[in-house]
Motif scaffolding. Sequence first.
Motif, mmCIF file in Angstrom:
data_model
loop_
_atom_site.group_PDB
_atom_site.id
_atom_site.type_symbol
_atom_site.label_atom_id
_atom_site.label_comp_id
_atom_site.label_asym_id
_atom_site.label_seq_id
_atom_site.Cartn_x
_atom_site.Cartn_y
_atom_site.Cartn_z
ATOM 1 N N CYS A 26 -22.848 22.559 -15.340
ATOM 2 C CA CYS A 26 -22.843 21.203 -14.794
ATOM 3 C C CYS A 26 -21.597 20.447 -15.248
ATOM 4 C CB CYS A 26 -24.104 20.468 -15.241
ATOM 5 S SG CYS A 26 -24.392 18.927 -14.363
ATOM 6 N N GLU A 30 -21.166 15.794 -11.974
ATOM 7 C CA GLU A 30 -22.507 16.228 -11.576
ATOM 8 C C GLU A 30 -23.556 15.716 -12.545
ATOM 9 O OE1 GLU A 30 -22.426 20.537 -9.567
ATOM 10 O OE2 GLU A 30 -21.466 20.502 -11.540
ATOM 11 N N SER A 69 -24.413 26.686 -10.730
ATOM 12 C CA SER A 69 -23.194 26.473 -9.961
ATOM 13 C C SER A 69 -22.808 27.759 -9.233
ATOM 14 C CB SER A 69 -22.058 26.050 -10.896
ATOM 15 O OG SER A 69 -20.810 26.109 -10.248
ATOM 16 N N ARG A 93 -26.178 25.455 -6.330
ATOM 17 C CA ARG A 93 -25.563 24.246 -5.788
ATOM 18 C C ARG A 93 -24.430 24.619 -4.838
ATOM 19 N NH1 ARG A 93 -26.202 23.315 -11.165
ATOM 20 N NH2 ARG A 93 -23.974 23.120 -11.692
ATOM 21 N N LEU A 316 -21.127 15.863 -3.100
ATOM 22 C CA LEU A 316 -21.696 16.033 -4.432
ATOM 23 C C LEU A 316 -23.060 15.366 -4.532
ATOM 24 C CD1 LEU A 316 -21.524 16.941 -7.365
ATOM 25 C CD2 LEU A 316 -20.290 14.823 -7.878
ATOM 26 N N VAL A 320 -26.523 17.465 -5.442
ATOM 27 C CA VAL A 320 -27.398 17.172 -6.581
ATOM 28 C C VAL A 320 -28.800 16.813 -6.096
ATOM 29 C CG1 VAL A 320 -27.806 15.544 -8.469
ATOM 30 C CG2 VAL A 320 -25.519 16.519 -8.133
#
Length: 334
Positions: A26, A30, A69, A93, A316, A320
């Motif tokens: 992260c 983020e 990620s 993500r 982004l 999230v």
Amino acid sequence: MGYSEPGRTVDSQVTSLPSEITIYGCGEDEAVLFRALAPRFGVLPTITEAAVSEANAELATGTRCISVSHKTQVTDRTLLALSRVGVRYISTRSIGFNHIDVAYARSVGISVGNVSYSSDSVADYTLMLMLMAVRHMKSMLRRADAHDYRLPDRRGRELRDLTVGVVGTGRIGSAVIDRLRGFGCRILAHDTRRGTSVRYVPLDELLHESDIVTLHTPLVADTRHLLDRRRIAQLKHGAVVINTGRGALIDTDAIIPALQSGRLAGAALDVVEGEEGIFYHDCRSKPIASTAVARLQEMPHAIISPHMAFHTDHALTDTVENSIINCLNFANGR
């Protein structure tokens, strides 16, 4: 090459369920969003900057859902370690999940989900790369940086005079097509599923007819090296290739000689085979590990950027939020 992506839906019952999610790899921006958004969903996040690995799988002990990620390969040993500490769901993500062996994850009791995010982020970036490529901006910017302001020897081309072939017409490919319509160019498309009102043609015909070919299909077994030596030879002489999908959609060993010989007029690549361990790292004081990446970077008509088409504030926030929603939906049995 059809592709469906998850939507932004969450069961109305889910938001009342307190849950814990361990978030690996992260970044600082983020983390700010996870801390801001998680409480709204009744979620307690455990956040670490470290990429998920066999060594730190224990951080997820007691947590059924984690978020990872796309920047680091999730090894089978890591998946097994996660399974042993009780992880049953991974939300990556990213749209693509070729960095995770989904079949192996399933075999050890872990489901894998991807996220949707603003398709405009990648579509905008794709159009930027097209315009930069047909106006020879890489060589022009290099000359301007050296205070050489003479006009280039080659004139640029206007999109309205060109045929653009879009391979893959999911959310991102369709968003690219929507933008191209405003330029008045001829548009061709190829996909196993038709998702937009445009002329669909076989891939060989698209390659033969297009001045620009842009790739928006996911990387799976059937699309690996989609542009191989044979298909690159089918491209119109002087064509330009754009890739904001995945690096391995293009056989790098085939595209480099085509650029060197002038068979291709240019390439604008946000993703490249061999980018792992290079992109997202500061390599100014060390040699580039990938010969292919280094050779492409040196070419005046090859634009290379570090897998950043998605890198917008809007995307982004989507990423999230949808990571949290994915985990909550899994916890609620969806």
